[in-house]
Write a protein that holds these residues in place. Sequence first.
Motif, PDB file in Angstrom:
ATOM      1  N   UNK A  44     -17.590   0.580   4.862  1.00  0.00           N
ATOM      2  CA  UNK A  44     -18.553  -0.192   5.667  1.00  0.00           C
ATOM      3  C   UNK A  44     -18.040  -1.598   5.939  1.00  0.00           C
ATOM      4  N   UNK A  45     -16.841  -1.920   5.445  1.00  0.00           N
ATOM      5  CA  UNK A  45     -16.275  -3.247   5.677  1.00  0.00           C
ATOM      6  C   UNK A  45     -16.010  -3.454   7.166  1.00  0.00           C
ATOM      7  N   UNK A  46     -16.392  -4.627   7.659  1.00  0.00           N
ATOM      8  CA  UNK A  46     -16.240  -4.929   9.081  1.00  0.00           C
ATOM      9  C   UNK A  46     -14.863  -5.499   9.405  1.00  0.00           C
ATOM     10  N   UNK A  47     -14.359  -6.418   8.591  1.00  0.00           N
ATOM     11  CA  UNK A  47     -13.103  -7.065   8.945  1.00  0.00           C
ATOM     12  C   UNK A  47     -12.239  -7.313   7.721  1.00  0.00           C
ATOM     13  N   UNK A  48     -10.928  -7.305   7.963  1.00  0.00           N
ATOM     14  CA  UNK A  48      -9.952  -7.672   6.936  1.00  0.00           C
ATOM     15  C   UNK A  48      -8.916  -8.594   7.581  1.00  0.00           C
ATOM     16  N   UNK A  49      -8.674  -9.728   6.908  1.00  0.00           N
ATOM     17  CA  UNK A  49      -7.736 -10.726   7.428  1.00  0.00           C
ATOM     18  C   UNK A  49      -6.667 -11.002   6.384  1.00  0.00           C
ATOM     19  N   UNK A  50      -5.429 -10.919   6.817  1.00  0.00           N
ATOM     20  CA  UNK A  50      -4.283 -11.193   5.942  1.00  0.00           C
ATOM     21  C   UNK A  50      -3.452 -12.277   6.626  1.00  0.00           C
ATOM     22  N   UNK A  51      -3.396 -13.457   5.992  1.00  0.00           N
ATOM     23  CA  UNK A  51      -2.777 -14.607   6.652  1.00  0.00           C
ATOM     24  C   UNK A  51      -1.767 -15.272   5.727  1.00  0.00           C
ATOM     25  N   UNK A  52      -0.611 -15.624   6.333  1.00  0.00           N
ATOM     26  CA  UNK A  52       0.452 -16.330   5.612  1.00  0.00           C
ATOM     27  C   UNK A  52       0.872 -15.555   4.357  1.00  0.00           C
ATOM     28  N   UNK A  53       1.158 -14.307   4.553  1.00  0.00           N
ATOM     29  CA  UNK A  53       1.630 -13.481   3.445  1.00  0.00           C
ATOM     30  C   UNK A  53       3.152 -13.378   3.457  1.00  0.00           C
ATOM     31  N   UNK A  54       3.740 -13.335   2.261  1.00  0.00           N
ATOM     32  CA  UNK A  54       5.190 -13.173   2.120  1.00  0.00           C
ATOM     33  C   UNK A  54       5.456 -12.097   1.070  1.00  0.00           C
ATOM     34  N   UNK A  55       6.609 -11.486   1.191  1.00  0.00           N
ATOM     35  CA  UNK A  55       7.034 -10.452   0.249  1.00  0.00           C
ATOM     36  C   UNK A  55       8.225 -10.993  -0.541  1.00  0.00           C
ATOM     37  N   UNK A  56       8.089 -11.024  -1.869  1.00  0.00           N
ATOM     38  CA  UNK A  56       9.134 -11.599  -2.722  1.00  0.00           C
ATOM     39  C   UNK A  56      10.197 -10.556  -3.085  1.00  0.00           C
ATOM     40  N   UNK A  57      10.705  -9.866  -2.075  1.00  0.00           N
ATOM     41  CA  UNK A  57      11.758  -8.894  -2.338  1.00  0.00           C
ATOM     42  C   UNK A  57      12.381  -8.473  -1.020  1.00  0.00           C
ATOM     43  N   UNK A  58      13.662  -8.105  -1.074  1.00  0.00           N
ATOM     44  CA  UNK A  58      14.331  -7.636   0.127  1.00  0.00           C
ATOM     45  C   UNK A  58      14.396  -6.099   0.176  1.00  0.00           C
ATOM     46  N   UNK A  59      14.066  -5.463  -0.934  1.00  0.00           N
ATOM     47  CA  UNK A  59      14.212  -4.016  -1.008  1.00  0.00           C
ATOM     48  C   UNK A  59      12.829  -3.370  -1.057  1.00  0.00           C
ATOM     49  N   UNK A  60      12.359  -2.938   0.088  1.00  0.00           N
ATOM     50  CA  UNK A  60      11.073  -2.241   0.167  1.00  0.00           C
ATOM     51  C   UNK A  60      11.004  -1.561   1.524  1.00  0.00           C
ATOM     52  N   UNK A  61      10.048  -0.687   1.650  1.00  0.00           N
ATOM     53  CA  UNK A  61       9.855   0.047   2.896  1.00  0.00           C
ATOM     54  C   UNK A  61       8.838  -0.692   3.769  1.00  0.00           C
ATOM     55  N   UNK A  62       9.330  -1.325   4.819  1.00  0.00           N
ATOM     56  CA  UNK A  62       8.412  -2.030   5.720  1.00  0.00           C
ATOM     57  C   UNK A  62       7.421  -1.062   6.350  1.00  0.00           C
ATOM     58  N   UNK A  63       7.871   0.113   6.663  1.00  0.00           N
ATOM     59  CA  UNK A  63       6.991   1.086   7.295  1.00  0.00           C
ATOM     60  C   UNK A  63       5.833   1.444   6.379  1.00  0.00           C
ATOM     61  N   UNK A  64       6.099   1.567   5.066  1.00  0.00           N
ATOM     62  CA  UNK A  64       5.025   1.883   4.122  1.00  0.00           C
ATOM     63  C   UNK A  64       4.021   0.741   4.032  1.00  0.00           C
ATOM     64  N   UNK A  65       4.513  -0.476   4.079  1.00  0.00           N
ATOM     65  CA  UNK A  65       3.613  -1.631   4.038  1.00  0.00           C
ATOM     66  C   UNK A  65       2.751  -1.666   5.294  1.00  0.00           C
ATOM     67  N   UNK A  66       3.384  -1.480   6.464  1.00  0.00           N
ATOM     68  CA  UNK A  66       2.629  -1.496   7.717  1.00  0.00           C
ATOM     69  C   UNK A  66       1.610  -0.361   7.769  1.00  0.00           C
ATOM     70  N   UNK A  67       1.999   0.799   7.263  1.00  0.00           N
ATOM     71  CA  UNK A  67       1.101   1.961   7.313  1.00  0.00           C
ATOM     72  C   UNK A  67      -0.188   1.716   6.554  1.00  0.00           C
ATOM     73  N   UNK A  68      -0.098   1.006   5.420  1.00  0.00           N
ATOM     74  CA  UNK A  68      -1.300   0.767   4.619  1.00  0.00           C
ATOM     75  C   UNK A  68      -2.305  -0.064   5.415  1.00  0.00           C
ATOM     76  N   UNK A  69      -1.827  -1.148   6.032  1.00  0.00           N
ATOM     77  CA  UNK A  69      -2.762  -2.058   6.721  1.00  0.00           C
ATOM     78  C   UNK A  69      -3.303  -1.446   8.013  1.00  0.00           C
TER      79      UNK A  69
END
Length: 799
Positions: free
Chosen positions: A294-319
């Motif tokens: 029932x949540x209306x909005x989610x805002x993610x601002x000025x986020x950084x990832x403290x690693x170079x080894x990860x799946x960007x696609x997996x991160x994007x898929x979640x949001x």
Amino acid sequence: MRLLTAMIWAAGLLAVPQMCASSHDSIVDRSSMNLCSVPTDLPQTAEYLDLSCNHIHRIHKGDFKNTTMLRFLNVSWNGLEKMDAETFLDTPHLEGLDLSHNMLTNLSGQQYLLHTGNLVMLNLAWNSFLNMTLGSEFSLLVKLVDFTLGAKNIHVGDFKSLATVKLHSCTLSLEEKLEYEAHSLMGVHAQWLHLDFNAGKLVHSDLIADAFSLFVHVEVRNLTGGYSSLSKELGQLAEIHTSHFYMNHIVIDWEDVTHCINVALQTSISHMSAYDVAIDHPPLKNTDVAKTSTMKSFTFKQGVVNSFFFSQECLYNFFISMPVEHLSMWDTSLIHMTCPEDPSPILELDFSYNALSDSIFSTVEGQETIECQTLTNVEKLTLLGNNLKDLLLVSKRVQHMRSLKHLDMSLNSLFYDGQSECLWPSNITIMNLSSAGLTDSVFKCLPKGIETLDLQNNQVSVVQSFIFKLKNLSLLNLNANRLQDLPVCDGLPKLNKLLLKSNSLHAPSLSRLEGCPNLHLLDASHNPFTCTCSLRNFISLGFKSDNKRGQPGIELLAWPHGYHCFYPEALRDSMLKDFWVYEISCNVGLLATAILVPTVALILTILFLCQRLDAPWYIGMIWQWTRAKRRTRKQVRPEDLIGVEFHAFVSYSQHDVEWVKNHLLPNLEGPDLRLCHHEKNFVPGKTITENIISCVEKSRRSLFVLSAHFVKSDWCHYELYFASHQQLSLGTDGIVLVLLEPLPQYLIPSKYYQLKAMMNRHTYLEWPQDRAKHRLFWANLRAALQADLPDVPVTHLQE
């Protein structure tokens, strides 16, 4: 910085220009000056005083007696230990007080607050308060809006003094070894609760439970751990009063942040935001996300990832797979965004200030690009400030968003070559392409149903005819482009507002707007106008707009202050409303008419006057006078060279000879006044004309006896004519008029126009019928005629 505190201090800073205009001492900064006490030389006009970062350990009564206008006081970071109860007795206007990072003790004994009833903001965080128990003096702070404090122990009843105070924001600065008793926050009445954990990792379950049960807005910040307790307590609460949940300035593992989000999605929280987030241990595989919420909005601002080894696609898929209506991801350096596997409920997507490219939402399988078809509910898409390049490709990326109405792609570097047709969804009504570097060809790549088009700050120089397909366009923003004239709008029947500010308009052609029947608002301010004839119609529009504001017709926005001459140089920076030229100087036909009509009228008038004023007679008279003058010059006798011999030449009609002989001559003629008249002085053998000229030239003045007979005599008219010319040649006023009887102007023939003029210009003497007035008449006439003459032998006069 807390939101409201920032607003208050920002308002103070924004007020600086106004205050500086009245007093240069309204803002006083004495911070970091190694002070040990409040300075005694503070200006009386001080309203904003900063004493932070000094060594003021005590503030005494009277320290602010000279600053009665004080509104904001900052005494943070001073090691302050004591404040007298009457410290603020002399500052009734105090609204903001920052006493943070000091060594004050015992929150129940802050007696100085007894005189601060107008406080709006109070900061008591980071002092040496053992218990949170507030004294009764806090109940007097009825205007308090933003309250910040902290203590090591919080118990039930500590906030009872705030029971009647309606706060907007309450901030609790929490220490890691905090002791909190459940339900202690019951006495705090505020919309916002900020929990500042100061980089702590311990999250008190009772505190979290009270926060989400009592406050509409809850913010958790400066937290580096303890997220499992936060998520656990959030998931176990039976009733949540919070509608907005904020996580600000935190360090968190990917597993914790996704778990916390999934838990929040299953609660009644309507809006969740995460600002300034550092993510550790980012994903290497897809993370499940709740399917419904029932949540209306989610805002993610000025986020950084403290690693170079990860799946960007997996991160994007979640949001992108979150079941919310509004998803915003600001300033997070996203370079791509995937497409959700299942149809998404998202209505609004905001990916402003990232690094998204033209491949957004698409995937590549082999040599084929697969477009996204699961974002069909999206109504508003914001891609402001990204790295988009090809307008045609972007249209392909969103072509299956059939519900899309509002598209914002401003602040990108877009281009369109005009070779292929764009594939926009048909429902787009609002499009923002400002500051995108687009040129004239953009009009070939626009949705046909668009109603509001923002193209400001681009490189458009000509509005191409392709725009005529936009039949529903009502607002066109072309500010800050390169247009040199108004656009033709014959094919835009619904255009209501046209913005052309800061272009290259020199002399706008209003005729181009005749095809806009519904155009009511036009902004053409701040253009380099050439103030010549071609600008007259545009200036007239400005005056009409000013006089008929709110009535049907075109209203010129920002008139008159936004409209100035740029050319010519002599008129630069002068306002258009002060420039005006007459229409006759701009219209060649009107100018020719203005010259020819008066000329023809003058010629006709001259011809008419010549006919009415007996011009042939005047010509003949001039010819006779000229001949006589030539003859007299050829027959000059020695006695004619002597000069003036008579005081006056008398001209009269033969019908008035009796009056002349019986009255005029006897009363005037004598040794001191010599008169010349034809019966006595005309020379036999000469023509009458020659005698008249000779007598006039030998006489100092000419005396005319006027009567009805006089104006009927041609010879009298000749004498009058020659006398007037003699007067002109000598430059003297030598004509005297005697009126024997009333002589109305209408009785004088038109050829006697000189006589009419003389009677209007000269003072004439009227012959009185009353004998008692005769003596005065002759005296006045004699005085008018007497003058010095050269000595002339008497024998010569008798000849």
